[in-house]
Design an enzyme around this catalytic site. Structure first.
Site, PDB file in Angstrom:
ATOM      1  N   SER A 101     -13.046  42.912  13.198  1.00 41.89           N
ATOM      2  CA  SER A 101     -13.029  42.503  14.599  1.00 41.89           C
ATOM      3  C   SER A 101     -13.852  43.505  15.420  1.00 41.89           C
ATOM      4  O   SER A 101     -15.039  43.699  15.148  1.00 41.89           O
ATOM      5  CB  SER A 101     -11.585  42.392  15.086  1.00 41.89           C
ATOM      6  OG  SER A 101     -11.516  41.691  16.296  1.00 41.89           O
ATOM      7  N   LYS A 153      -1.205  33.109  38.905  1.00 44.78           N
ATOM      8  CA  LYS A 153      -0.895  34.525  38.716  1.00 44.78           C
ATOM      9  C   LYS A 153       0.129  34.754  37.612  1.00 44.78           C
ATOM     10  O   LYS A 153       0.149  35.810  36.975  1.00 44.78           O
ATOM     11  CB  LYS A 153      -0.385  35.127  40.029  1.00 44.78           C
ATOM     12  CG  LYS A 153      -0.267  36.637  40.026  1.00 44.78           C
ATOM     13  CD  LYS A 153      -1.619  37.282  39.818  1.00 44.78           C
ATOM     14  CE  LYS A 153      -1.524  38.799  39.862  1.00 44.78           C
ATOM     15  NZ  LYS A 153      -2.824  39.440  39.581  1.00 44.78           N
TER      16      LYS A 153
END
Length: 288
Positions: A101, A153
């Site tokens: 990764s 949010k």
């Protein structure tokens, strides 16, 4: 005269090839109070010092990382490439246990990537996750009260039921980051990549020799043998490392390192344990 020359460190002798070595090890971006992760701010000075080494013929990177933050991974990649271009020095990466990764993204900053047959490389993808505790808090009688300004949010709040729209947005974001990762690998490895895109960029990872066959790495080789074969038996390989001992303690206090642990005391323990557990899980994915 020969006796005098022998007293001079090898790296300062014109006839001796020098290849400074920088170790890049750990989860990228993630950190616990006692085990800071890899970040550009943490390695920038080491990289600067390595590329500024007198008589350097190349710079070697010892990489052992299962990945982590895509931003920090790319920032470290870019800094290495910038310094390599400025100093006109080749970069050689040597994978220890893992370059997966974000760890593989950093390895791509090298002109050549060497692996051990048991090294793990690849995992070119993006992953993210959270937990769902809404049933747990309902069973134990806790009422969730959440106040936000901005309808998105509270995206992926672990104490609220999963919202399909939130999942769709997160997946779109991951695809965008994945596209950036793929472009970086293709730009670095170029025609050396031999695997199909749907294989190379599926998030799968491979052992060293399979990685070589797919073009993700160039050859099997360890640091000492490879550098001696390329630059001669007398090649000097100084390790560029952060300060240790008393100096490290002074620098740490100056920068604020360790202060959080002292101030939080036992109050910060749960967060520290969770951070350590997350780090352990990332390594465990690759069998370490």
């Amino acid at each position: 005269m020969k006796s005098l020359m022998d007293m001079i460190p090898a790296r300062f002798r014109r006839s001796t090839a020098v290849v400074p070595v920088v170790r890049l090890s750990g989860v990228i971006g993630a950190a616990t109070p006692l085990r800071p992760g890899l970040s550009l701010s943490g390695v920038a000075k080491l990289l600067d010092k390595a590329f500024a080494t007198k008589n350097a013929k190349a710079v070697a990177l010892l990489i052992n990382s299962p990945g982590g933050s895509p931003v920090q991974s790319r920032q470290i990649f870019l800094r290495i490439r910038q310094l390599a271009a400025e100093k006109k020095l080749p970069v050689l990466a040597f994978v220890e246990d893992v370059a997966a990764s974000g760890g593989y993204m950093i390895a791509c900053a090298a002109d050549e990537i060497f692996v051990d047959p048991s090294s793990i490389v690849g995992s070119i993808g993006v992953v993210g996750g959270t937990f769902g505790f809404q049933e747990l808090i309902r069973k134990i009688g806790i009422e969730r009260r959440l106040y936000t300004a901005g309808e998105r949010k509270a995206t992926l709040d672990p104490f609220l039921p999963e919202n399909p729209d939130d999942v769709a947005r997160i997946k779109a974001l991951q695809r965008e980051i994945h596209t950036i990762f793929i472009a970086l690998v293709k730009g670095s490895r170029g025609a050396r990549l031999t695997g199909a895109d749907d294989v190379l960029f599926s998030g799968e990872y491979w052992a060293g020799e399979s990685g070589i066959a797919l073009g993700l790495a160039d050859a099997v080789g360890d640091l000492r043998s490879t550098l001696r074969a390329r630059f001669g038996d007398k090649v000097d390989m100084p390790v560029i490392a952060p300060p240790t001992g008393l100096l490290a303690g002074l620098l740490g206090r100056k920068s604020g390192a360790g202060v959080e642990l002292a101030l939080d005391g036992l109050g910060g323990l749960p967060e520290q344990l969770i951070s350590a557990l997350e780090t352990r899980v990332i390594w465990a994915k690759y069998g370490f």
